[in-house]
Design an enzyme around this catalytic site. Structure first.
Site, mmCIF file in Angstrom:
data_model
loop_
_atom_site.group_PDB
_atom_site.id
_atom_site.type_symbol
_atom_site.label_atom_id
_atom_site.label_comp_id
_atom_site.label_asym_id
_atom_site.label_seq_id
_atom_site.Cartn_x
_atom_site.Cartn_y
_atom_site.Cartn_z
ATOM 1 N N HIS A 16 36.009 44.698 68.265
ATOM 2 C CA HIS A 16 34.879 44.940 69.176
ATOM 3 C C HIS A 16 34.588 43.654 69.931
ATOM 4 C CE1 HIS A 16 30.609 46.869 69.716
ATOM 5 N NE2 HIS A 16 30.932 46.089 70.748
ATOM 6 N N HIS A 62 34.277 42.523 74.194
ATOM 7 C CA HIS A 62 34.394 42.869 75.618
ATOM 8 C C HIS A 62 34.986 41.652 76.313
ATOM 9 C CE1 HIS A 62 31.629 46.367 75.121
ATOM 10 N NE2 HIS A 62 31.207 45.634 74.113
ATOM 11 N N HIS A 76 30.476 53.176 71.712
ATOM 12 C CA HIS A 76 29.270 52.485 71.252
ATOM 13 C C HIS A 76 28.218 53.549 70.944
ATOM 14 C CE1 HIS A 76 31.135 48.939 72.916
ATOM 15 N NE2 HIS A 76 30.063 48.185 72.806
ATOM 16 N N GLU A 87 23.440 51.412 68.476
ATOM 17 C CA GLU A 87 23.103 49.990 68.647
ATOM 18 C C GLU A 87 21.608 49.949 68.964
ATOM 19 O OE1 GLU A 87 24.787 48.118 72.164
ATOM 20 O OE2 GLU A 87 24.335 46.092 71.450
ATOM 21 N N ASP A 136 31.634 40.879 69.853
ATOM 22 C CA ASP A 136 31.030 41.628 70.969
ATOM 23 C C ASP A 136 31.166 40.888 72.303
ATOM 24 O OD1 ASP A 136 29.861 43.872 72.044
ATOM 25 O OD2 ASP A 136 27.858 43.479 71.288
ATOM 26 N N ASP A 137 30.254 39.960 72.585
ATOM 27 C CA ASP A 137 30.280 39.176 73.834
ATOM 28 C C ASP A 137 30.057 37.712 73.469
ATOM 29 O OD1 ASP A 137 30.203 41.460 75.972
ATOM 30 O OD2 ASP A 137 28.662 41.980 74.511
#
Ligand code: HPA
Ligand code: ZN
Length: 332
Positions: A16, A18, A196, A199, A277-278
């Site tokens: 996961h 991005h 997703h 969340e 994630d980011d």
């Protein structure tokens, strides 16, 4: 072995991340300059100061603005290559990275430019670091079903380079059901599917992702804990949740790391994995996420190993490769 050394030594898969969320301010500035694109920041310090998010939407606004400087194939290559260097440092040996085609095609950047740049970086990462990877293209859920269908159409010539489709962006108000037909078509075309859910959105969205989209994994899914029947289903089906601890903290899904539920989920038998994630926006890559939960939640060495094994088990690599990584981890 002390815990930091164990975390560093563990081979890990990242499921996961991005790729647009790995965009470090230094690289953003360099690419903006060479493409002669104005960005609303005068210095790297100013960029970092803008990162005080209070929820998912306030993050997404900045994340999409940053992606605007990506235009040429080389830009996408440089972005992914910088991420692979972090993977090598953190002993991430396999990655299944998301990209958001619509963020680029809506600005007139062709789909092929995006995927060719990313793919070339994936090939070089395999050759230079021995890191394997898959690409997952995400539909932006705040856009229409029709736009997602168009994106799926544009992806078909590159089907062999894309293992799965996913669903990201603003969750609340855009339930998985909005994309039921697109996902059915994607599955018919041979893509695996992830989404997703849970969340910021409710457990109900996780049910929809399972029943309507027929996902192979849930991304985030931490709010599943609010629904005991759903929890039983996730455990019985060994459904992976790709959990992102530092992201949850930064976007205020949890108030502090001691309250994060990843440890409880693991203890109850949910198939959780750790992910970044980011990472450029949320304060850390894979190992930083492991360090944060190991410390705040007092995880044992066996639990850390289990999380690393889970990452391979939940990935889209072959059964034989899963077995081999699992043996390597047990031997540590
Ligand atoms: N959630 C939803 N969409 C996203 C995220 C996220 O954490 N990161 C990038 N797009
Ligand atoms: Zn995400």
């Amino acid at each position: 072995m002390n815990q930091r050394a164990l975390i560093q030594a563990l081979p890990k898969a990242e499921l996961h991340v991005h790729i647009e969320g790995t965009f470090e301010p230094e690289l953003m500035f360099a690419i903006a300059q060479r493409n002669q694109i104005e960005i609303p920041y005068k210095s790297i310090e100013e960029v970092k100061q803008a990162y005080n998010f209070h929820n998912l939407q306030s993050f997404l606004d900045i994340y999409y603005a940053g992606a605007n400087v990506l235009i040429h194939e080389q830009d996408f290559y440089d972005l992914a290559w910088a991420y692979f260097k972090k993977c090598a440092e953190d002993h991430v040996v396999h990655t299944e990275m998301f990209f958001d085609p619509q963020t680029h095609t809506d600005r007139g950047v062709p789909f092929g430019i995006v995927i060719n740049g990313l793919q070339r970086a994936c090939n070089d990462a395999q050759a230079q670091f021995g890191i394997s990877s898959h690409l997952i293209m995400c539909f932006l859920r705040h856009l229409s079903e029709e736009a997602a269908f168009e994106t799926l159409e544009q992806a078909l010539p590159y089907k062999d380079q894309i293992i799965a489709v996913g669903l990201d962006s603003s969750e609340v108000g855009h339930p998985p059901s909005k994309f039921e037909r697109v996902f059915a078509k994607a599955r018919e075309a041979g893509f695996l599917v992830v989404a997703h859910a849970g969340e910021e959105g409710p457990a109900e969205y996780v049910w929809e992702a399972l029943d309507l989209l027929k996902v192979n994994r849930i991304d985030h899914g931490v709010r599943s804990e609010e629904d005991p029947v759903l929890m039983q289903r996730l455990i019985a089906e060994k459904m992976p949740l790709t959990v992102c601890p530092l992201s949850n903290l930064k976007l205020k899904v949890v108030d502090d790391m001691q309250q994060h539920n990843i440890h409880r989920l693991l203890q109850q038998g949910v198939h959780v994995t750790v992910n970044s994630d980011d990472p450029s926006y949320f304060g850390g890559y894979m190992n930083d996420n492991f360090y944060a939960i190991a410390e705040a939640l007092d995880l044992s060495n066996d639990e850390l190993k289990q999380l690393a094994i889970n990452s391979f088990e939940a990935s889209f690599i072959s059964e034989q490769q899963k077995q081999a990584w699992s043996e390597r981890i047990h031997a540590l």
